[in-house]
Motif scaffolding. Structure first.
Motif: not given
Lengths: 293, 308
Positions: B77-84
């Motif tokens: 979830r963090r990954m897909f919200a992470d703009p980087a």
């Protein structure tokens, strides 16, 4: 090779249609011009490497040296750097030998027995050759930490061998397919075991293929930077690739001549090995990379 | 494996005792065991651990290093919200398309066509130079291109010599810089593959078409390229998979920077796992990289199917 073969009958034929003659020559001239430009473009980045390595005051620019010197090469061959090159040799030789020892017996049944038996395994191997090894390094690091294998040259060699094995088995199997089975059948009748037939008959007959797999593994391991960079932390255990990188960071701008000299010395073994294999075996080396167009 | 071999037992030669059949199966399986044990331990095992780790908060240091907790899909979830992450995925696509699909593929084809039926010496010289760039270790290729594009590097020196102003290439256009470096490094492979495929295109066919008045372009478009279709497809897959995993070249030239401008997936994964010590998050990124590679690998398998 092929052009030489097809050119022989061509000379005995009547001259080509006159319309294609001059146009063909013009096209050839353009092709040579473009090839020359490509060659220069590909050579330019190399310029710095060679000039800086023999310059007494090397910078990042490909400058004609004020004074030609081989001191950079002498200076860079210190105890630590020689040790790093030796580590590279241990890793690469270890991985290449181990790969042959494991891949040859594995490839044998895959090449000799029914398609039904080998096909799913071969498909799995081929699938594995496509996976990016770069990505596996994160979990492997975790594994090495838990098993306390960090800084272990044997463990790193085993990992490098494992990642190269799918391709090596696949290549070995393809080379083995070229060896006719009739010879072994004769040996079987004489009572030789499958293993003896492999060792005494098949492997000697596929020596070129074995050489290619060996060279391929050696060169890939020698050139690998990322794996030892992560798995070998102790400078005394690091191979040349990591040592050069650290050297670059430590000494930076002051020693571009040494960096270039070290880079050349480090590249030399794989370039020489490739040239030798290429001389003896033609393009087999390049094309064995899984692509049989 | 006995079950797999069953249909063979109808053949007279295979009508043996169960013990003999067992020995025969063992004879087939045993030689595979050492190699596959090693692959399972150091290749398959880590991938499975990676799947597990991507659902935990395992870290290199701190409390969660020794006792990681399962945190479900939080890494993803963090990954897909992470703009980087989005950016690094995009940079990877641009890097692969730019340097492999376009650069190496088109460049290799062009070189193979240009070198066909040229003089032996010209082929040998150009071939040696192009292949030389490919044989060099990736690390050295990185140094060489760093030196070539640096502020006081060779390219700017050449530009100054002809009266042009140089640029800080690695800062102004870092992505293009690493793409060009990777084209330089990898074109030889495509060139070798296409040269071999070109030599299999029947010469009579091309000559017949030429006699019929087909232009060079039409001969290429309607004869040569269709006959090379298979070589092109397999080569595209191979170089895509190779380029997807490129780490060292970018790491040496730009380190992923300036900022995050060349932070492709392998670089971002390295930074997360080994620089910021978040092994769990790095594992999630590794899974994405593996998944992308896996998809291309399956396509590759489908094309190689007839050969197995």
């Amino acid at each position: 090779m092929t052009t030489a073969v097809s050119a022989t009958p061509r000379t005995s034929r009547p001259p080509r249609l006159s319309t294609t003659g001059p146009r063909r020559r013009a096209a050839a001239a353009v092709a040579y011009l473009v090839l020359a430009l490509v060659a220069i473009a590909f050579l330019l980045p190399f310029g710095w490497l060679f000039l800086a390595s023999v310059s007494d005051q090397a910078s990042l620019k490909a400058d004609v040296p004020h004074q030609l010197t081989l001191r950079n090469f002498a200076d860079v061959l210190t105890g630590d750097n020689l040790h790093a090159l030796a580590n590279s040799l241990v890793l690469s030789l270890g991985a290449a030998v181990l790969t042959l020892v494991l891949a040859a017996p594995a490839a044998y049944p895959l090449s000799r027995y029914t398609r039904r038996f080998g096909r799913p395994i071969l498909l799995g191997l081929l699938f594995a050759t496509g996976l990016p090894i770069t990505a596996i390094l994160v979990p492997v690091y975790g594994l090495f930490v838990q098993l306390e294998l960090l800084d272990s040259i044997p463990a790193t060699t085993l990992f490098l061998t494992a990642t190269g094995l799918p391709m090596a088995i696949w290549m070995m199997k393809n080379f083995m397919d070229e060896v006719p089975i009739a010879l072994e059948e004769a040996a079987w009748v004489d009572g030789a075991s499958g293993f003896r037939a492999l060792l005494r008959i098949v492997l000697p007959l596929m020596l070129p293929g074995t050489t290619v797999v060996f060279t391929f593994t050696f060169a890939l391991t020698w050139g690998n930077f990322f794996v030892p960079f992560i798995l070998l932390v102790d400078p005394a255990k690091q191979p040349a690739s990591v040592a050069i990188y650290q050297y670059f960071g430590l000494h930076g701008t002051a020693s571009y001549g040494l960096l270039a000299a070290f880079s050349i010395l480090y590249s030399l073994p794989v370039v020489v090995l490739y040239t030798l294999v290429q001389r003896v075996l033609g393009n087999a080396f390049a094309l064995s990379g899984g692509v049989k167009g | 494996m006995v079950a797999v071999d069953l249909p063979e037992s109808t053949r007279p030669a295979a009508r043996r005792s169960p013990a003999a059949r067992g020995r025969r199966a063992a004879g087939r399986i045993l030689p595979l065991v050492p190699a596959f044990a090693l692959i399972a331990l150091f290749f398959l095992g880590p991938i499975l651990w990676c799947v597990y780790a991507s659902f935990t908060d395992v870290a290199l240091t701190g409390a969660t290093a020794s006792t990681p907790h399962l945190i479900g899909l939080r890494n993803y979830r963090r990954m897909f919200a992470d703009p980087a992450f989005g950016q690094s995925l995009w940079l990877t696509v641009v890097f692969v398309v730019g340097s492999a699909v376009i650069g190496q593929n088109v460049g290799g084809m062009a070189l193979a066509l240009l070198m066909k039926s040229r003089h032996r010496i010209a082929r040998a010289v150009v071939g040696a130079i192009v292949v030389g760039a490919w044989v060099m270790p990736e690390l050295v290729a990185g140094f060489v291109w760093y030196a070539f594009l640096a502020d006081d590097g060779t390219l700017n020196a050449i530009l100054r010599a002809v009266g042009l102003h140089g640029k800080s290439w690695l800062y102004v256009m870092p992505l293009l810089s690493v793409i060009i470096a990777n084209v330089w490094r990898g074109t030889a492979f495509s060139m070798l593959v296409y040269s071999a495929a070109l030599s299999n295109v029947p010469e009579d066919l091309l000559e017949a078409a030429a006699v019929d008045g087909a232009s060079a372009y039409r001969r290429l478009r309607h004869i040569t390229l269709p006959l090379m279709r298979r070589a092109v497809m397999t080569n595209l897959m191979t170089i895509t998979l190779q380029t997807l995993a490129v780490f060292t070249l970018i790491f040496v030239m730009t380190g992923g920077g300036p900022g995050t401008k060349t932070q492709t997936l392998p670089i971002y994964m390295y930074q997360s796992a080994f620089k910021f010590y978040q092994l769990g998050y790095g594992a999630a990124l590794a899974i994405v990289l593996l998944a992308v590679g896996g998809v291309f690998s399956v396509i590759y398998l489908r094309m190689m199917r007839e050969e197995i």
